[in-house]
Design a protein around this motif. Sequence first.
Motif, PDB file in Angstrom:
ATOM      1  N   GLU A   1       0.876  -1.179   0.000  1.00  0.00           N
ATOM      2  CA  GLU A   1       0.000   0.000   0.000  1.00  0.00           C
ATOM      3  C   GLU A   1       0.912   1.227   0.000  1.00  0.00           C
TER       4      GLU A   1
ATOM      5  N   GLU B   1      -2.503   5.734   1.743  1.00  0.00           N
ATOM      6  CA  GLU B   1      -3.937   5.632   2.062  1.00  0.00           C
ATOM      7  C   GLU B   1      -4.709   6.687   1.300  1.00  0.00           C
TER       8      GLU B   1
ATOM      9  N   VAL C   1     -10.853   2.481   2.498  1.00  0.00           N
ATOM     10  CA  VAL C   1      -9.455   2.851   2.734  1.00  0.00           C
ATOM     11  C   VAL C   1      -9.210   4.359   2.788  1.00  0.00           C
TER      12      VAL C   1
ATOM     13  N   GLU D   1       4.042   8.514   5.413  1.00  0.00           N
ATOM     14  CA  GLU D   1       4.251   7.417   4.457  1.00  0.00           C
ATOM     15  C   GLU D   1       5.724   7.028   4.362  1.00  0.00           C
TER      16      GLU D   1
ATOM     17  N   ARG E   1      -9.284   0.205   8.890  1.00  0.00           N
ATOM     18  CA  ARG E   1      -8.585   0.871   9.995  1.00  0.00           C
ATOM     19  C   ARG E   1      -9.562   1.241  11.119  1.00  0.00           C
TER      20      ARG E   1
ATOM     21  N   ASP F   1       1.732  -1.961   4.807  1.00  0.00           N
ATOM     22  CA  ASP F   1       0.896  -0.767   4.626  1.00  0.00           C
ATOM     23  C   ASP F   1       1.758   0.472   4.356  1.00  0.00           C
TER      24      ASP F   1
ATOM     25  N   GLN G   1       1.663  -6.947   7.373  1.00  0.00           N
ATOM     26  CA  GLN G   1       0.364  -7.529   7.702  1.00  0.00           C
ATOM     27  C   GLN G   1       0.175  -8.834   6.938  1.00  0.00           C
TER      28      GLN G   1
ATOM     29  N   LEU H   1      -3.759  -6.845   3.454  1.00  0.00           N
ATOM     30  CA  LEU H   1      -3.923  -5.402   3.707  1.00  0.00           C
ATOM     31  C   LEU H   1      -5.171  -5.076   4.504  1.00  0.00           C
TER      32      LEU H   1
ATOM     33  N   ARG I   1      -5.740  -5.648  10.221  1.00  0.00           N
ATOM     34  CA  ARG I   1      -4.908  -4.706  10.981  1.00  0.00           C
ATOM     35  C   ARG I   1      -5.058  -4.901  12.486  1.00  0.00           C
TER      36      ARG I   1
ATOM     37  N   GLN J   1      -9.142  -4.459  -1.945  1.00  0.00           N
ATOM     38  CA  GLN J   1      -8.044  -3.517  -2.117  1.00  0.00           C
ATOM     39  C   GLN J   1      -7.181  -3.901  -3.293  1.00  0.00           C
TER      40      GLN J   1
END
Length: 406
Positions: free
Chosen positions: A33, A36, A47, A60, A214, A277, A283, A286, A289, A406
Amino acid sequence: MSPPRTGYVRRVRRDEAPLWPGARPLLTWLDLELTERCNCDCVHCSVNRPAGDPEAKRSELATAEVERLLEAAAGLGCLSVRLTGGEPLLREDFADIYLFARKLGLRTMIFTNAALVTPALAELFARVPPLESLEVSVYGLERGTHEAVTRTPGSFAAARRGLALLAERRVPFYIKGALLPGNAVEREPFERWARGVSGQARPAWVRFLDLRSRRDDDGKNALIRGLRAAPEDVRRDTAALPAADRAELLGFIAAHGGPAGDRLFTCLSTGGKGAVDAYGTFQYCLLLRHPETVFDLKKGTLRTAVTDHLPAVRAMKARDPEYLGRCGRCFLKAFCLQCPAKSWAEHGTLDTPVEYLCAVAHAQAVGLGVLAEGEKAWTVEDWKARIDRPAGAGGGDRQPVRECSQ
Ligand code: SF4
Ligand code: SF4
């Protein structure tokens, strides 16, 4: 028979490849990812954060961190990476990351809404092919339907421009869509259009929408719940499927049906796979979490995540008595979308049945004729006889109803 040759790529069987003499790769596929953030704000999105969200952008992974991660993945034997988001093309360093991945030899899949495809990017994909089709999410045939979903003026024209740039340069792509109340009337013409522009048999539809993975927006979750396909419609649509599609689904249940007991992870497609992520958290996938299942790559290496953490997650057992009495005994377990990631998004746990997913799995099973109306799959004793592979059924390895969006 010698393996097929396609252009400059020679296909060999994994166990014959000199890369892994006598050993299996530790990681074969990485989902990455990149952000986001997204340039769109889709009604059903599980997302996205705004494109200009300063906190998300600041947090990021930096270009060099992404590159180190890709190198580490390739060092573990990884052959493919999926660059996703949010919208991965939002990153100003996207082209650098893409080229870096390709120079490592990684096949590169890209999930995008195509609105940010520029002539330069399309040219890059043509010159250095990703070796996997781009997967492009399109939400309507007309500006009105598309932008009612994306809630972003101008996104329809931008997406069409991006698709045209890809098509002009013969960059292969697949079309994906989300079947929502507002665009359902366009389903058939949309499928014809997708066939025409991409050559695919039909677009992949997302229908059983995921909540925010999330767990960050109750209001958005309420909106998403309201857009989900009603179980009675799912039953009717399943019953009306063409014979080949019904055979595909029945074949899948025949091949993989049966209770899973206290096994928590039953998805078929995760062996050798991992996900990272936008902030460097490793993870299982994706969507998952839950704090007990994630691994911070700032505190350990990708190798440790794959060799120590991942097997420990895979070995986790279900404990919720409700789950053990239902999902643990249910012959539809592999067919149903219930999984630890969905339980996490809906309930903040790993092993709570998700009523909506239960209802649509039952609706499909009734539509296919393996359950009677009102019957509960976990109470069925003669499930083996019911799911005996029907003559001509296909679909043994494909998981046709899974939707990891995703
Ligand atoms: S569904 Fe895709 S295009 Fe829409 S907001 Fe989410 S990430 Fe962006
Ligand atoms: S159909 Fe219901 S009981 Fe069966 S696995 Fe899915 S959520 Fe669990």
